[in-house]
Design a protein around this motif. Structure first.
Motif, PDB file in Angstrom:
ATOM      1  N   PHE A   1     -58.110 -49.606  27.955  1.00 11.56           N
ATOM      2  CA  PHE A   1     -57.014 -49.572  28.780  1.00 11.56           C
ATOM      3  C   PHE A   1     -57.021 -48.961  30.148  1.00 11.56           C
ATOM      4  O   PHE A   1     -56.645 -49.120  31.079  1.00 11.56           O
ATOM      5  N   ASP A   2     -57.781 -47.649  30.010  1.00 15.27           N
ATOM      6  CA  ASP A   2     -58.134 -47.112  31.419  1.00 15.27           C
ATOM      7  C   ASP A   2     -58.732 -47.887  32.323  1.00 15.27           C
ATOM      8  O   ASP A   2     -58.439 -48.014  33.483  1.00 15.27           O
ATOM      9  N   HIS A   3     -59.997 -48.642  31.808  1.00 18.08           N
ATOM     10  CA  HIS A   3     -60.773 -49.410  32.716  1.00 18.08           C
ATOM     11  C   HIS A   3     -59.916 -50.653  33.218  1.00 18.08           C
ATOM     12  O   HIS A   3     -59.974 -51.001  34.253  1.00 18.08           O
ATOM     13  N   ALA A   4     -59.028 -51.109  32.385  1.00 21.11           N
ATOM     14  CA  ALA A   4     -58.090 -52.285  32.952  1.00 21.11           C
ATOM     15  C   ALA A   4     -56.763 -51.789  33.501  1.00 21.11           C
ATOM     16  O   ALA A   4     -55.672 -52.415  33.942  1.00 21.11           O
ATOM     17  N   SER A   5     -56.648 -50.373  33.991  1.00 19.22           N
ATOM     18  CA  SER A   5     -55.379 -49.908  34.717  1.00 19.22           C
ATOM     19  C   SER A   5     -53.969 -50.187  33.628  1.00 19.22           C
ATOM     20  O   SER A   5     -53.242 -50.490  34.308  1.00 19.22           O
ATOM     21  N   VAL A   6     -53.976 -50.049  32.459  1.00 17.82           N
ATOM     22  CA  VAL A   6     -53.068 -50.088  31.522  1.00 17.82           C
ATOM     23  C   VAL A   6     -52.431 -48.833  31.188  1.00 17.82           C
ATOM     24  O   VAL A   6     -53.426 -47.753  30.837  1.00 17.82           O
ATOM     25  N   GLU A   7     -51.272 -48.285  31.517  1.00 18.32           N
ATOM     26  CA  GLU A   7     -50.769 -46.973  31.446  1.00 18.32           C
ATOM     27  C   GLU A   7     -50.348 -47.100  30.028  1.00 18.32           C
ATOM     28  O   GLU A   7     -49.535 -47.707  29.316  1.00 18.32           O
ATOM     29  N   VAL A   8     -50.736 -45.769  29.377  1.00 17.17           N
ATOM     30  CA  VAL A   8     -50.406 -45.566  27.981  1.00 17.17           C
ATOM     31  C   VAL A   8     -49.420 -44.387  27.939  1.00 17.17           C
ATOM     32  O   VAL A   8     -49.913 -43.373  28.292  1.00 17.17           O
ATOM     33  N   GLU A   9     -48.264 -44.403  27.390  1.00 14.45           N
ATOM     34  CA  GLU A   9     -47.438 -43.447  27.255  1.00 14.45           C
ATOM     35  C   GLU A   9     -47.141 -42.913  25.727  1.00 14.45           C
ATOM     36  O   GLU A   9     -46.921 -43.826  24.896  1.00 14.45           O
ATOM     37  N   ASP A  10     -47.513 -41.672  25.467  1.00 13.45           N
ATOM     38  CA  ASP A  10     -47.101 -41.219  24.022  1.00 13.45           C
ATOM     39  C   ASP A  10     -45.516 -41.206  23.830  1.00 13.45           C
ATOM     40  O   ASP A  10     -45.187 -40.418  24.346  1.00 13.45           O
ATOM     41  N   LEU A  11     -45.297 -42.061  22.766  1.00 12.89           N
ATOM     42  CA  LEU A  11     -43.709 -41.740  22.390  1.00 12.89           C
ATOM     43  C   LEU A  11     -43.484 -40.928  21.270  1.00 12.89           C
ATOM     44  O   LEU A  11     -42.519 -40.935  20.700  1.00 12.89           O
ATOM     45  N   GLY A  12     -44.706 -40.302  20.508  1.00 14.59           N
ATOM     46  CA  GLY A  12     -44.459 -39.568  19.503  1.00 14.59           C
ATOM     47  C   GLY A  12     -45.537 -39.975  18.291  1.00 14.59           C
ATOM     48  O   GLY A  12     -46.471 -40.774  18.781  1.00 14.59           O
ATOM     49  N   PRO A  13     -45.496 -39.299  17.242  1.00 17.39           N
ATOM     50  CA  PRO A  13     -46.495 -39.545  16.280  1.00 17.39           C
ATOM     51  C   PRO A  13     -46.587 -41.106  16.013  1.00 17.39           C
ATOM     52  O   PRO A  13     -45.686 -41.834  15.440  1.00 17.39           O
ATOM     53  N   GLY A  14     -47.941 -41.404  16.341  1.00 17.64           N
ATOM     54  CA  GLY A  14     -48.183 -43.109  15.971  1.00 17.64           C
ATOM     55  C   GLY A  14     -47.765 -43.958  16.885  1.00 17.64           C
ATOM     56  O   GLY A  14     -47.923 -45.336  16.460  1.00 17.64           O
ATOM     57  N   LEU A  15     -46.906 -43.564  17.992  1.00 19.50           N
ATOM     58  CA  LEU A  15     -46.426 -44.764  18.802  1.00 19.50           C
ATOM     59  C   LEU A  15     -46.913 -44.457  20.335  1.00 19.50           C
ATOM     60  O   LEU A  15     -46.839 -43.397  20.760  1.00 19.50           O
ATOM     61  N   TRP A  16     -47.223 -45.578  20.941  1.00 17.97           N
ATOM     62  CA  TRP A  16     -47.548 -45.465  22.162  1.00 17.97           C
ATOM     63  C   TRP A  16     -46.801 -46.755  23.007  1.00 17.97           C
ATOM     64  O   TRP A  16     -46.653 -47.887  22.371  1.00 17.97           O
ATOM     65  N   ARG A  17     -46.508 -46.578  24.072  1.00 18.90           N
ATOM     66  CA  ARG A  17     -45.934 -47.609  25.278  1.00 18.90           C
ATOM     67  C   ARG A  17     -46.787 -48.187  25.789  1.00 18.90           C
ATOM     68  O   ARG A  17     -47.558 -47.036  26.759  1.00 18.90           O
ATOM     69  N   LEU A  18     -47.393 -49.218  26.087  1.00 14.04           N
ATOM     70  CA  LEU A  18     -48.218 -49.945  27.003  1.00 14.04           C
ATOM     71  C   LEU A  18     -47.438 -50.571  28.210  1.00 14.04           C
ATOM     72  O   LEU A  18     -46.730 -51.454  28.011  1.00 14.04           O
ATOM     73  N   PHE A  19     -48.099 -50.349  29.571  1.00  8.03           N
ATOM     74  CA  PHE A  19     -47.591 -50.738  30.519  1.00  8.03           C
ATOM     75  C   PHE A  19     -48.820 -51.316  31.364  1.00  8.03           C
ATOM     76  O   PHE A  19     -49.798 -50.517  31.508  1.00  8.03           O
ATOM     77  N   ALA A  20     -48.856 -52.670  31.747  1.00 13.39           N
ATOM     78  CA  ALA A  20     -50.104 -53.427  32.462  1.00 13.39           C
ATOM     79  C   ALA A  20     -49.689 -53.355  33.941  1.00 13.39           C
ATOM     80  O   ALA A  20     -48.440 -53.369  34.187  1.00 13.39           O
ATOM     81  N   ASP A  21     -50.547 -52.922  34.689  1.00 13.15           N
ATOM     82  CA  ASP A  21     -50.573 -52.732  36.077  1.00 13.15           C
ATOM     83  C   ASP A  21     -50.765 -54.448  36.494  1.00 13.15           C
ATOM     84  O   ASP A  21     -51.865 -54.823  36.770  1.00 13.15           O
ATOM     85  N   GLU A  22     -49.657 -55.044  37.045  1.00 12.81           N
ATOM     86  CA  GLU A  22     -49.768 -56.442  37.458  1.00 12.81           C
ATOM     87  C   GLU A  22     -50.279 -56.620  38.731  1.00 12.81           C
ATOM     88  O   GLU A  22     -50.282 -57.633  39.151  1.00 12.81           O
ATOM     89  N   THR A  23     -50.481 -55.571  39.587  1.00 16.21           N
ATOM     90  CA  THR A  23     -50.914 -55.821  40.860  1.00 16.21           C
ATOM     91  C   THR A  23     -52.537 -55.532  40.831  1.00 16.21           C
ATOM     92  O   THR A  23     -53.192 -55.831  41.888  1.00 16.21           O
ATOM     93  N   SER A  24     -53.173 -55.633  39.492  1.00 13.28           N
ATOM     94  CA  SER A  24     -54.465 -55.288  39.503  1.00 13.28           C
ATOM     95  C   SER A  24     -55.278 -56.778  39.562  1.00 13.28           C
ATOM     96  O   SER A  24     -56.337 -56.602  39.515  1.00 13.28           O
ATOM     97  N   GLY A  25     -54.413 -57.927  39.635  1.00 14.25           N
ATOM     98  CA  GLY A  25     -55.165 -59.281  39.792  1.00 14.25           C
ATOM     99  C   GLY A  25     -54.947 -59.785  38.475  1.00 14.25           C
ATOM    100  O   GLY A  25     -53.993 -60.606  38.116  1.00 14.25           O
ATOM    101  N   GLU A  26     -55.866 -59.677  37.567  1.00 15.13           N
ATOM    102  CA  GLU A  26     -55.840 -60.637  36.310  1.00 15.13           C
ATOM    103  C   GLU A  26     -55.033 -59.829  35.344  1.00 15.13           C
ATOM    104  O   GLU A  26     -55.188 -58.729  35.044  1.00 15.13           O
ATOM    105  N   PRO A  27     -53.816 -60.530  34.977  1.00 17.49           N
ATOM    106  CA  PRO A  27     -52.784 -59.818  33.933  1.00 17.49           C
ATOM    107  C   PRO A  27     -53.652 -59.273  32.713  1.00 17.49           C
ATOM    108  O   PRO A  27     -54.532 -60.087  32.165  1.00 17.49           O
TER     109      PRO A  27
END
Length: 248
Positions: A1-27
């Motif tokens: 995820f770090d390599h692909a510029s995907v932001e990872v937000e910790d939402l609490g125990p066992g949960l994460w929110r993933l946001f893809a950087d759509e400006t990076s070219g390949e979705p």
């Protein structure tokens, strides 16, 4: 995820929110513009339908691996290792032996994608056996020096890569031989099965046997046509206290 510029937000125990950087070219696959909530916990995923349960066969994981393997990034590496004489150069080439046969033949049963590793030194000698794949003495070359060092090594690299291709081709012959033996055994057993189960008076028997023979011949042709594909290179330069990479 770090390599692909995907932001990872910790939402609490066992949960994460993933946001893809759509400006990076390949979705990034399977995340989408809205992002995705994900977990590795089966119980959480069962309780919440809006949460993606990340496993190795989830589209996010499969797509991420496909994206990484199909990218040209990361297919060339440059490092130094502890060895003598200083400045000794080894090209470590990684090939993939695979067939582009139609999926209907199922040749992965006999010839799955097979990695082949070949190491060639500056004297075009095969060093594959003497060089560990995970040498603990490996060190990165500073990016500021990598370009200049590669330029100085380039004249020797072409012949070294050519020698690696030849060595990989020789190694592939043994793998292809085993694949052909497996295919022959499979189709011979399939032919025996038809002969045992279909009565000789059955009008469809000749066509069924012909189909088996045709598939066997086609499989053998595709297996023989398989060639190792160069997938990645690692260039290793022996270092010593006296080795100055700026003038090597």
């Amino acid at each position: 995820f770090d390599h692909a510029s995907v932001e990872v937000e910790d939402l609490g125990p066992g949960l994460w929110r993933l946001f893809a950087d759509e400006t990076s070219g390949e979705p990034f696959p399977a995340i989408g513009s809205e992002g995705a909530t994900a977990t590795f916990d089966r119980e959480i995923a069962c309780r919440r339908e809006d949460v993606e349960f990340l496993t190795w066969d989830h589209p996010i994981a499969v797509g991420a691996l496909d994206r990484l393997l199909s990218s040209p990034a990361g297919t060339l590496a440059l490092a130094t290792f502890a060895g003598e004489p200083a400045g000794d150069t080894i090209v470590e080439a990684f090939f993939v032996l695979e067939t582009s046969a139609p999926a209907r033949l199922g040749l992965g049963r006999f010839l799955p994608s097979t990695p082949l590793r070949v190491s060639i030194d500056r004297d075009l000698r095969d060093r594959s056996r003497g060089l560990a794949a995970h040498d603990p003495t490996l060190r990165d070359v500073p990016p500021a020096l990598a370009g200049d060092l590669l330029a100085r090594l380039r004249p020797a690299l072409e012949s070294m890569v050519a020698a690696a291709r030849a060595a990989a081709g020789a190694a592939a012959e043994a793998v292809l031989g085993e694949a052909l033996d497996l295919a022959r055994a499979h189709f011979a057993a399939e032919r025996d099965r038809v002969e045992a189960l279909v009565p000789a008076v059955d009008p469809g028997r000749p066509a069924m046997l012909a189909d088996v023979d045709r598939a066997a011949a086609e499989a053998a042709l595709w297996i023989r046509a398989a060639r190792p594909r160069l997938d990645a290179l690692r260039i290793l330069v022996a270092r010593s206290p006296s080795l100055d990479l700026t003038s090597a």
